[in-house]
Design a protein around this motif. Structure first.
Motif, mmCIF file in Angstrom:
data_model
loop_
_atom_site.group_PDB
_atom_site.id
_atom_site.type_symbol
_atom_site.label_atom_id
_atom_site.label_comp_id
_atom_site.label_asym_id
_atom_site.label_seq_id
_atom_site.Cartn_x
_atom_site.Cartn_y
_atom_site.Cartn_z
ATOM 1 N N SER A 1 -45.202 -15.271 15.259
ATOM 2 C CA SER A 1 -44.029 -15.587 14.447
ATOM 3 C C SER A 1 -44.071 -14.766 13.165
ATOM 4 N N ARG A 2 -43.000 -14.850 12.400
ATOM 5 C CA ARG A 2 -42.876 -14.022 11.190
ATOM 6 C C ARG A 2 -42.294 -14.857 10.054
ATOM 7 N N ASP A 3 -42.722 -14.571 8.847
ATOM 8 C CA ASP A 3 -42.170 -15.177 7.635
ATOM 9 C C ASP A 3 -41.776 -14.041 6.697
ATOM 10 N N ASN A 4 -40.479 -13.786 6.599
ATOM 11 C CA ASN A 4 -40.016 -12.678 5.755
ATOM 12 C C ASN A 4 -40.367 -12.904 4.289
ATOM 13 N N ALA A 5 -40.253 -14.126 3.836
ATOM 14 C CA ALA A 5 -40.509 -14.416 2.422
ATOM 15 C C ALA A 5 -41.944 -14.089 2.030
ATOM 16 N N LYS A 6 -42.867 -14.283 2.950
ATOM 17 C CA LYS A 6 -44.281 -14.009 2.671
ATOM 18 C C LYS A 6 -44.705 -12.641 3.188
ATOM 19 N N ASN A 7 -43.767 -11.934 3.813
ATOM 20 C CA ASN A 7 -44.063 -10.616 4.384
ATOM 21 C C ASN A 7 -45.298 -10.685 5.271
ATOM 22 N N ALA A 8 -45.275 -11.654 6.161
ATOM 23 C CA ALA A 8 -46.451 -11.901 6.989
ATOM 24 C C ALA A 8 -46.046 -12.230 8.416
ATOM 25 N N VAL A 9 -46.958 -11.953 9.310
ATOM 26 C CA VAL A 9 -46.820 -12.319 10.719
ATOM 27 C C VAL A 9 -47.986 -13.227 11.059
ATOM 28 N N TYR A 10 -47.746 -14.183 11.931
ATOM 29 C CA TYR A 10 -48.758 -15.170 12.273
ATOM 30 C C TYR A 10 -49.026 -15.187 13.770
ATOM 31 N N LEU A 11 -50.207 -15.651 14.122
ATOM 32 C CA LEU A 11 -50.542 -15.918 15.512
ATOM 33 C C LEU A 11 -51.080 -17.339 15.572
ATOM 34 N N GLN A 12 -50.260 -18.231 16.091
ATOM 35 C CA GLN A 12 -50.683 -19.616 16.291
ATOM 36 C C GLN A 12 -51.411 -19.698 17.615
ATOM 37 N N MET A 13 -52.653 -20.179 17.577
ATOM 38 C CA MET A 13 -53.482 -20.239 18.773
ATOM 39 C C MET A 13 -53.854 -21.686 19.046
ATOM 40 N N ASN A 14 -53.439 -22.185 20.183
ATOM 41 C CA ASN A 14 -53.713 -23.564 20.579
ATOM 42 C C ASN A 14 -54.553 -23.590 21.841
ATOM 43 N N SER A 15 -55.144 -24.730 22.105
ATOM 44 C CA SER A 15 -55.954 -24.930 23.320
ATOM 45 C C SER A 15 -56.970 -23.819 23.491
ATOM 46 N N LEU A 16 -57.686 -23.551 22.424
ATOM 47 C CA LEU A 16 -58.646 -22.449 22.443
ATOM 48 C C LEU A 16 -59.821 -22.749 23.350
ATOM 49 N N SER A 17 -60.316 -21.688 23.974
ATOM 50 C CA SER A 17 -61.509 -21.796 24.810
ATOM 51 C C SER A 17 -62.504 -20.723 24.368
ATOM 52 N N SER A 18 -63.713 -20.812 24.905
ATOM 53 C CA SER A 18 -64.749 -19.856 24.526
ATOM 54 C C SER A 18 -64.339 -18.422 24.874
ATOM 55 N N GLU A 19 -63.464 -18.288 25.858
ATOM 56 C CA GLU A 19 -63.005 -16.952 26.252
ATOM 57 C C GLU A 19 -62.114 -16.308 25.204
ATOM 58 N N ASP A 20 -61.654 -17.088 24.238
ATOM 59 C CA ASP A 20 -60.828 -16.546 23.160
ATOM 60 C C ASP A 20 -61.663 -16.039 21.990
ATOM 61 N N THR A 21 -62.964 -16.233 22.060
ATOM 62 C CA THR A 21 -63.838 -15.748 20.996
ATOM 63 C C THR A 21 -63.771 -14.231 20.922
ATOM 64 N N ALA A 22 -63.447 -13.714 19.755
ATOM 65 C CA ALA A 22 -63.281 -12.269 19.575
ATOM 66 C C ALA A 22 -62.965 -11.981 18.117
ATOM 67 N N VAL A 23 -62.983 -10.707 17.779
ATOM 68 C CA VAL A 23 -62.414 -10.271 16.506
ATOM 69 C C VAL A 23 -60.950 -9.958 16.767
ATOM 70 N N TYR A 24 -60.089 -10.551 15.971
ATOM 71 C CA TYR A 24 -58.659 -10.377 16.140
ATOM 72 C C TYR A 24 -58.131 -9.415 15.080
ATOM 73 N N TYR A 25 -57.299 -8.494 15.537
ATOM 74 C CA TYR A 25 -56.725 -7.479 14.662
ATOM 75 C C TYR A 25 -55.204 -7.554 14.718
ATOM 76 N N CYS A 26 -54.569 -7.316 13.583
ATOM 77 C CA CYS A 26 -53.130 -7.106 13.604
ATOM 78 C C CYS A 26 -52.872 -5.616 13.416
ATOM 79 N N ALA A 27 -51.764 -5.174 13.945
ATOM 80 C CA ALA A 27 -51.430 -3.756 13.913
ATOM 81 C C ALA A 27 -49.929 -3.582 13.774
ATOM 82 N N LEU A 28 -49.546 -2.469 13.179
ATOM 83 C CA LEU A 28 -48.141 -2.198 12.886
ATOM 84 C C LEU A 28 -47.726 -0.860 13.472
ATOM 85 N N ARG A 29 -46.577 -0.859 14.074
ATOM 86 C CA ARG A 29 -45.967 0.377 14.552
ATOM 87 C C ARG A 29 -44.653 0.543 13.780
#
Length: 130
Positions: free
Chosen positions: A74-102
């Protein structure tokens, strides 16, 4: 242009986290700029994989099958930010997460490709305990 990812941490399996990616030097307001923002993740010894992606125009999104139904971008224009809401996490989701812009237009067909993005944040570690 810089991206600052945050929000990672340690969470128990089944729990939730929300990652944030704040942009500076670039507006995430779709009325001002055309762009795509993606979230990727990487574990040691594996390639960086696309998780989710959002295009500014039409607000179209893409989500990897492995997280579909659990992760939401999702995105919040006022905060100039993008979010990743992650639910029902499992051990397989363990990682370093990166955001990237094109900057500029891009098909969502390229969302999973690291080469499609030209600006990267520093990464935030998500650890899911089982």
């Amino acid at each position: 242009v810089q991206l600052q990812a945050s929000g990672g941490g340690l969470v128990e399996a089944g729990g939730s986290l929300r990652l944030s990616c704040e942009a500076s030097g670039f507006s995430l307001d779709a009325t001002l700029d055309v762009y795509s923002v993606g979230w990727f993740r990487q574990v040691p010894g594996k390639e960086r994989e696309g998780v989710s992606c959002m295009r500014s125009s039409l607000d179209t999104t893409w989500t990897a099958d492995s997280v579909k139904g659990r992760f939401t971008i999702s995105r919040d224009n006022a905060k100039n930010a993008v979010y990743l809401q992650m639910n029902s996490l499992s051990s397989e989701d363990t990682a370093v997460y990166y955001c990237a812009l094109r900057r500029g237009s891009m098909s969502t067909a390229l969302c999973s490709r690291t080469s499609a993005f030209d600006i990267w944040g520093q990464g935030t570690l998500v650890t899911v305990s089982s």
